[in-house]
Design a protein around this motif. Structure first.
Motif, PDB file in Angstrom:
ATOM      1  N   ALA A  81      -9.855  15.807  -3.036  1.00  0.00           N
ATOM      2  CA  ALA A  81     -10.811  14.917  -2.374  1.00  0.00           C
ATOM      3  C   ALA A  81     -11.317  13.870  -3.370  1.00  0.00           C
ATOM      4  CB  ALA A  81     -11.971  15.723  -1.792  1.00  0.00           C
ATOM      5  N   ALA A  82     -11.542  14.282  -4.600  1.00  0.00           N
ATOM      6  CA  ALA A  82     -11.978  13.334  -5.634  1.00  0.00           C
ATOM      7  C   ALA A  82     -10.861  12.345  -5.973  1.00  0.00           C
ATOM      8  CB  ALA A  82     -12.427  14.084  -6.885  1.00  0.00           C
ATOM      9  N   LEU A  83      -9.615  12.813  -5.982  1.00  0.00           N
ATOM     10  CA  LEU A  83      -8.485  11.897  -6.203  1.00  0.00           C
ATOM     11  C   LEU A  83      -8.448  10.843  -5.098  1.00  0.00           C
ATOM     12  CD1 LEU A  83      -5.439  14.058  -7.333  1.00  0.00           C
ATOM     13  CD2 LEU A  83      -6.548  12.244  -8.603  1.00  0.00           C
ATOM     14  N   ARG A  84      -8.660  11.283  -3.873  1.00  0.00           N
ATOM     15  CA  ARG A  84      -8.673  10.349  -2.741  1.00  0.00           C
ATOM     16  C   ARG A  84      -9.760   9.293  -2.961  1.00  0.00           C
ATOM     17  NH1 ARG A  84      -9.989  13.434   2.041  1.00  0.00           N
ATOM     18  NH2 ARG A  84     -12.093  13.212   1.266  1.00  0.00           N
ATOM     19  N   ALA A  85     -10.944   9.731  -3.367  1.00  0.00           N
ATOM     20  CA  ALA A  85     -12.071   8.816  -3.562  1.00  0.00           C
ATOM     21  C   ALA A  85     -11.889   7.891  -4.758  1.00  0.00           C
ATOM     22  CB  ALA A  85     -13.364   9.623  -3.722  1.00  0.00           C
ATOM     23  N   ALA A  97       5.076   9.895   4.091  1.00  0.00           N
ATOM     24  CA  ALA A  97       4.373   9.565   2.852  1.00  0.00           C
ATOM     25  C   ALA A  97       5.330   8.987   1.812  1.00  0.00           C
ATOM     26  CB  ALA A  97       3.701  10.821   2.292  1.00  0.00           C
ATOM     27  N   ASP A  98       4.776   8.146   0.954  1.00  0.00           N
ATOM     28  CA  ASP A  98       5.556   7.622  -0.171  1.00  0.00           C
ATOM     29  C   ASP A  98       5.629   8.635  -1.300  1.00  0.00           C
ATOM     30  OD1 ASP A  98       6.086   4.900   0.829  1.00  0.00           O
ATOM     31  OD2 ASP A  98       3.908   4.705   0.739  1.00  0.00           O
ATOM     32  N   GLY A  99       4.663   9.569  -1.331  1.00  0.00           N
ATOM     33  CA  GLY A  99       4.636  10.585  -2.372  1.00  0.00           C
ATOM     34  C   GLY A  99       3.730  11.734  -1.986  1.00  0.00           C
ATOM     35  N   VAL A 100       3.836  12.822  -2.748  1.00  0.00           N
ATOM     36  CA  VAL A 100       3.083  14.046  -2.489  1.00  0.00           C
ATOM     37  C   VAL A 100       2.382  14.474  -3.778  1.00  0.00           C
ATOM     38  CG1 VAL A 100       3.258  16.472  -1.800  1.00  0.00           C
ATOM     39  CG2 VAL A 100       4.781  14.782  -0.760  1.00  0.00           C
ATOM     40  N   MET A 102       0.841  -1.179   0.000  1.00  0.00           N
ATOM     41  CA  MET A 102       0.000   0.000   0.000  1.00  0.00           C
ATOM     42  C   MET A 102       0.888   1.246   0.000  1.00  0.00           C
ATOM     43  SD  MET A 102      -3.113   1.366   0.241  1.00  0.00           S
ATOM     44  CE  MET A 102      -4.178   0.044   0.723  1.00  0.00           C
ATOM     45  N   LEU A 103       0.657   2.118  -0.963  1.00  0.00           N
ATOM     46  CA  LEU A 103       1.387   3.378  -1.024  1.00  0.00           C
ATOM     47  C   LEU A 103       0.591   4.472  -0.324  1.00  0.00           C
ATOM     48  CD1 LEU A 103       2.628   3.335  -4.728  1.00  0.00           C
ATOM     49  CD2 LEU A 103       4.008   3.014  -2.671  1.00  0.00           C
ATOM     50  N   ASP A 104       1.270   5.238   0.518  1.00  0.00           N
ATOM     51  CA  ASP A 104       0.641   6.356   1.213  1.00  0.00           C
ATOM     52  C   ASP A 104       1.043   7.654   0.538  1.00  0.00           C
ATOM     53  OD1 ASP A 104      -0.816   5.099   3.358  1.00  0.00           O
ATOM     54  OD2 ASP A 104       1.133   4.558   4.202  1.00  0.00           O
ATOM     55  N   ILE A 105       0.032   8.420   0.132  1.00  0.00           N
ATOM     56  CA  ILE A 105       0.250   9.677  -0.573  1.00  0.00           C
ATOM     57  C   ILE A 105      -0.395  10.800   0.225  1.00  0.00           C
ATOM     58  CG2 ILE A 105      -0.225  10.963  -2.705  1.00  0.00           C
ATOM     59  CD1 ILE A 105      -0.477   8.152  -4.093  1.00  0.00           C
ATOM     60  N   ILE A 106       0.335  11.872   0.430  1.00  0.00           N
ATOM     61  CA  ILE A 106      -0.244  13.060   1.047  1.00  0.00           C
ATOM     62  C   ILE A 106      -0.580  14.036  -0.071  1.00  0.00           C
ATOM     63  CG2 ILE A 106       2.021  14.069   1.544  1.00  0.00           C
ATOM     64  CD1 ILE A 106       0.689  15.432   3.977  1.00  0.00           C
ATOM     65  N   ALA A 107      -1.791  14.577  -0.017  1.00  0.00           N
ATOM     66  CA  ALA A 107      -2.251  15.529  -1.020  1.00  0.00           C
ATOM     67  C   ALA A 107      -2.403  16.893  -0.349  1.00  0.00           C
ATOM     68  CB  ALA A 107      -3.575  15.067  -1.617  1.00  0.00           C
ATOM     69  N   ILE A 108      -1.828  17.915  -0.957  1.00  0.00           N
ATOM     70  CA  ILE A 108      -1.849  19.257  -0.377  1.00  0.00           C
ATOM     71  C   ILE A 108      -2.485  20.226  -1.357  1.00  0.00           C
ATOM     72  CG2 ILE A 108      -0.446  21.136   0.575  1.00  0.00           C
ATOM     73  CD1 ILE A 108       1.749  19.017   1.141  1.00  0.00           C
ATOM     74  N   PRO A 157      -6.520   4.226  -6.913  1.00  0.00           N
ATOM     75  CA  PRO A 157      -6.469   2.767  -7.053  1.00  0.00           C
ATOM     76  C   PRO A 157      -6.433   2.098  -5.670  1.00  0.00           C
ATOM     77  CG  PRO A 157      -4.829   3.823  -8.456  1.00  0.00           C
ATOM     78  CD  PRO A 157      -5.400   4.884  -7.576  1.00  0.00           C
ATOM     79  N   ALA A 158      -6.841   0.856  -5.618  1.00  0.00           N
ATOM     80  CA  ALA A 158      -6.948   0.130  -4.344  1.00  0.00           C
ATOM     81  C   ALA A 158      -5.622   0.049  -3.589  1.00  0.00           C
ATOM     82  CB  ALA A 158      -7.501  -1.262  -4.594  1.00  0.00           C
ATOM     83  N   ASP A 159      -4.497   0.100  -4.303  1.00  0.00           N
ATOM     84  CA  ASP A 159      -3.195  -0.029  -3.637  1.00  0.00           C
ATOM     85  C   ASP A 159      -2.595   1.321  -3.226  1.00  0.00           C
ATOM     86  OD1 ASP A 159      -2.696   0.806  -6.224  1.00  0.00           O
ATOM     87  OD2 ASP A 159      -0.920  -0.438  -6.468  1.00  0.00           O
ATOM     88  N   CYS A 160      -3.402   2.378  -3.268  1.00  0.00           N
ATOM     89  CA  CYS A 160      -2.947   3.713  -2.892  1.00  0.00           C
ATOM     90  C   CYS A 160      -3.911   4.330  -1.886  1.00  0.00           C
ATOM     91  CB  CYS A 160      -2.876   4.632  -4.112  1.00  0.00           C
ATOM     92  SG  CYS A 160      -1.668   4.146  -5.329  1.00  0.00           S
ATOM     93  N   ARG A 161      -3.343   4.875  -0.834  1.00  0.00           N
ATOM     94  CA  ARG A 161      -4.133   5.603   0.151  1.00  0.00           C
ATOM     95  C   ARG A 161      -3.744   7.075   0.031  1.00  0.00           C
ATOM     96  NH1 ARG A 161      -4.019   2.356   4.480  1.00  0.00           N
ATOM     97  NH2 ARG A 161      -1.791   2.670   4.670  1.00  0.00           N
TER      98      ARG A 161
END
Length: 177
Positions: A22-26, A69-72, A1-7, A29-33
């Motif tokens: 918020a729409a990107l979060r929703a 986070a794994d990415g931003v 599972m990859l963890d991504i912070i969105a700013i 893909p299943a392997d990304c939070r």
């Protein structure tokens, strides 16, 4: 599972940039939070004298979130051909830290008109040593739309697919690093 912070670089309650994240979060893909950071407006103005032991708690939260986070992913408006002060301030809190060094980052856009801010933000983040994902871009034109219109646009199947593909492409980029 990859963890991504969105700013979101916007502090507006009805921000199209925040709605896009918020729409990107929703639609991730299943392997990304995707976790949307909501502390931009609570960050104190950056002061190098307040680093180290004196780093304010809200800045520590941002620094830790980016570090872990794994990415931003950043979605940012343009104000007077530039990056809004709140977004630049958040990045300033990361400048002297290792949080940004080599951290995969992607810019997404809620307006086709933010060309100056896009270039400036990408330059700032490259200078900070973020690893910018630039193989593909996601732009969904939301500028000037009312919240109900924004919701409808973001719910369109083609836009939902575009969001999934953008995050998947970013996830593939993170895994290659």
């Amino acid at each position: 599972m990859l963890d991504i912070i969105a700013i979101s670089g916007s502090l507006r309650a009805a921000s199209t940039n925040s709605a896009l994240l918020a729409a990107l979060r929703a639609n991730a893909p299943a392997d990304c939070r995707v976790e949307v950071y909501d502390g931009l407006g609570r960050l104190p103005i950056f002061n190098p004298d307040d680093e180290g032991e004196r780093t304010p708690p809200e800045a520590v939260k941002l620094i830790d979130a980016v570090t872990l986070a794994d990415g931003v992913i950043v979605s940012c408006p343009e104000y007077a051909h530039g990056v809004p002060g709140g977004m630049k301030n958040a990045l300033d809190w990361l400048v002297s830290r290792d949080a940004a060094v080599g951290k995969p980052a992607m810019l997404v856009h809620a307006s086709p008109r933010s060309l100056y801010a896009r270039a400036a933000l990408a330059e700032i983040m490259r200078t900070m040593s973020f690893a910018m994902y630039e193989e593909a871009t996601l732009e969904i034109a939301l500028l000037g739309k009312k919240p109900a219109e924004v919701e409808m646009i973001l719910a369109e199947p083609t836009n939902r697919q575009a969001m999934r593909e953008a995050v998947q492409g970013f996830a593939d980029f993170m895994r290659r690093r």
